[in-house]
Scaffold this motif. Structure first.
Motif, PDB file in Angstrom:
ATOM      1  N   TYR A  68       8.406  -2.807  -8.284  1.00 43.27           N
ATOM      2  CA  TYR A  68       6.991  -3.248  -8.400  1.00 43.27           C
ATOM      3  C   TYR A  68       6.154  -2.533  -9.626  1.00 43.27           C
ATOM      4  O   TYR A  68       6.268  -1.309  -9.900  1.00 43.27           O
ATOM      5  N   HIS A  81       0.296  -8.711  -7.187  1.00 45.17           N
ATOM      6  CA  HIS A  81       1.019  -7.889  -7.364  1.00 45.17           C
ATOM      7  C   HIS A  81       2.150  -8.436  -8.266  1.00 45.17           C
ATOM      8  O   HIS A  81       2.322  -9.465  -8.324  1.00 45.17           O
ATOM      9  N   ARG A 133       2.872  -3.371 -11.267  1.00 48.48           N
ATOM     10  CA  ARG A 133       1.307  -3.170 -11.192  1.00 48.48           C
ATOM     11  C   ARG A 133       0.666  -4.383 -10.609  1.00 48.48           C
ATOM     12  O   ARG A 133       1.187  -5.354 -10.144  1.00 48.48           O
ATOM     13  N   GLU A 152       0.862  -1.375  -0.142  1.00 50.45           N
ATOM     14  CA  GLU A 152       0.077  -0.121   0.056  1.00 50.45           C
ATOM     15  C   GLU A 152       0.968   1.324   0.064  1.00 50.45           C
ATOM     16  O   GLU A 152       0.287   2.445  -0.334  1.00 50.45           O
ATOM     17  N   ASN A 153       1.959   1.134   0.352  1.00 55.54           N
ATOM     18  CA  ASN A 153       3.121   2.423   0.244  1.00 55.54           C
ATOM     19  C   ASN A 153       3.783   2.426  -1.075  1.00 55.54           C
ATOM     20  O   ASN A 153       4.543   3.396  -1.183  1.00 55.54           O
ATOM     21  N   LEU A 154       3.511   1.370  -1.975  1.00 61.23           N
ATOM     22  CA  LEU A 154       4.310   1.376  -3.121  1.00 61.23           C
ATOM     23  C   LEU A 154       3.537   1.852  -4.271  1.00 61.23           C
ATOM     24  O   LEU A 154       2.440   1.909  -4.328  1.00 61.23           O
ATOM     25  N   GLN A 155       4.317   2.678  -5.222  1.00 60.35           N
ATOM     26  CA  GLN A 155       3.619   3.013  -6.582  1.00 60.35           C
ATOM     27  C   GLN A 155       4.273   2.217  -7.695  1.00 60.35           C
ATOM     28  O   GLN A 155       5.355   1.931  -7.529  1.00 60.35           O
ATOM     29  N   PRO A 156       3.528   1.971  -8.719  1.00 52.85           N
ATOM     30  CA  PRO A 156       3.865   1.341 -10.002  1.00 52.85           C
ATOM     31  C   PRO A 156       5.230   2.066 -10.407  1.00 52.85           C
ATOM     32  O   PRO A 156       5.194   3.302 -10.483  1.00 52.85           O
ATOM     33  N   ASP A 201       8.305   1.923  -8.512  1.00 58.61           N
ATOM     34  CA  ASP A 201       9.013   1.943  -7.276  1.00 58.61           C
ATOM     35  C   ASP A 201       9.893   0.917  -7.125  1.00 58.61           C
ATOM     36  O   ASP A 201       9.448  -0.280  -7.426  1.00 58.61           O
TER      37      ASP A 201
END
Length: 244
Positions: free
Chosen positions: A170, A186, A172, A145-149, A151
């Motif tokens: 990460y 994920h 998508r 939940e703290n990661l963006q595509p 990262d």
């Protein structure tokens, strides 16, 4: 090809520790539509140097025609401290055709050193991981939940007594169909060395079940086509599980 199959055996280990009961995950390997091997991982609680630890055991082998051509039967084991998730001992027992290699490595993180039966004592980077523990460590330390595509995190990692940086990115979220259910995943990609087999350095993708945090599908972009690792079963305490 032999070294690539060995890489496959360890690269699918991107799950996190699930429960005190023994966890078993089995895959079959497909070259196109042809089955070419099997890999199985078990995860269990243990004790190492009087401290709670987690034991990861991985067996991978070729089958059928691939076994006649390459004859791979490899076992990888990693013990990690249950609190820090850093490796404390690794075992690499490789049998590939006529090639044999057995190596044990002990990790001393308090003095940033290792002791290997192959190369002896040596200084190493802080918080060194191995190719099994690096994926568990990533999942444990980085809530999705703290990661963006896009990262990515880089870790110093040892494999076959050689140390290099491994980047895990990460990509998508995606839903896929598997033999154990339709699964929300994920998607991660590690940066590995581009060579004669892989088409590109980021040509490996892991599909990690969002709820259970276990790998259910791995895809490799090879110069000669596609190689896939497909989950066959997922058991906890010997009981077959269904993913959603």
């Amino acid at each position: 090809m032999k070294k690539f199959v060995s890489l496959l055996i360890v690269l699918f280990l991107s799950s996190q520790y699930l429960a005190a009961e023994e966890v078993s995950i089995k895959f079959y390997l497909k070259f196109g539509f042809v089955k070419g091997g099997e890999a199985e991982m078990t995860i269990s609680d243990t004790v190492f140097n009087d401290r709670p630890a987690i034991h990861y055991h991985v067996m991978g082998k070729t089958t059928g025609l691939a076994n006649k051509l390459y004859g791979v039967y490899d076992i990888y084991e990693t013990y990690v401290d249950a609190e820090s998730r850093l490796p404390v001992k690794t075992i690499r027992n490789v049998k590939e055709g006529s090639y044999r290699r057995y190596t044990e490595t002990l990790f001393y993180h308090d003095v940033d050193s290792i002791n290997s039966t192959r190369s002896g004592w040596r200084a190493v980077p802080n918080d060194l991981l191995d190719l099994i523990s690096v994926f568990f460590y990533f999942v444990h330390k980085n809530p999705f939940e703290n990661l963006q595509p896009g990262d990515a995190v880089v870790y110093p990692t040892i494999n076959a007594d050689k140390i290099s940086d491994v980047s895990i990115k990460y990509l998508r979220d995606e839903k896929i169909k598997t033999d154990v259910g339709e699964v929300e995943c994920h998607v991660l990609t590690p940066t590995v060395r581009k060579g004669k087999v892989l088409e590109k350095s980021d040509g490996v993708r892991f599909y990690l079940a969002k709820d259970e945090k276990i790998p259910v599908f791995i895809e490799f972009d090879m110069r000669v086509g596609s190689l896939k690792a497909v989950i066959k079963h997922y058991k906890i305490g010997g009981v077959e599980q269904t993913l959603r």
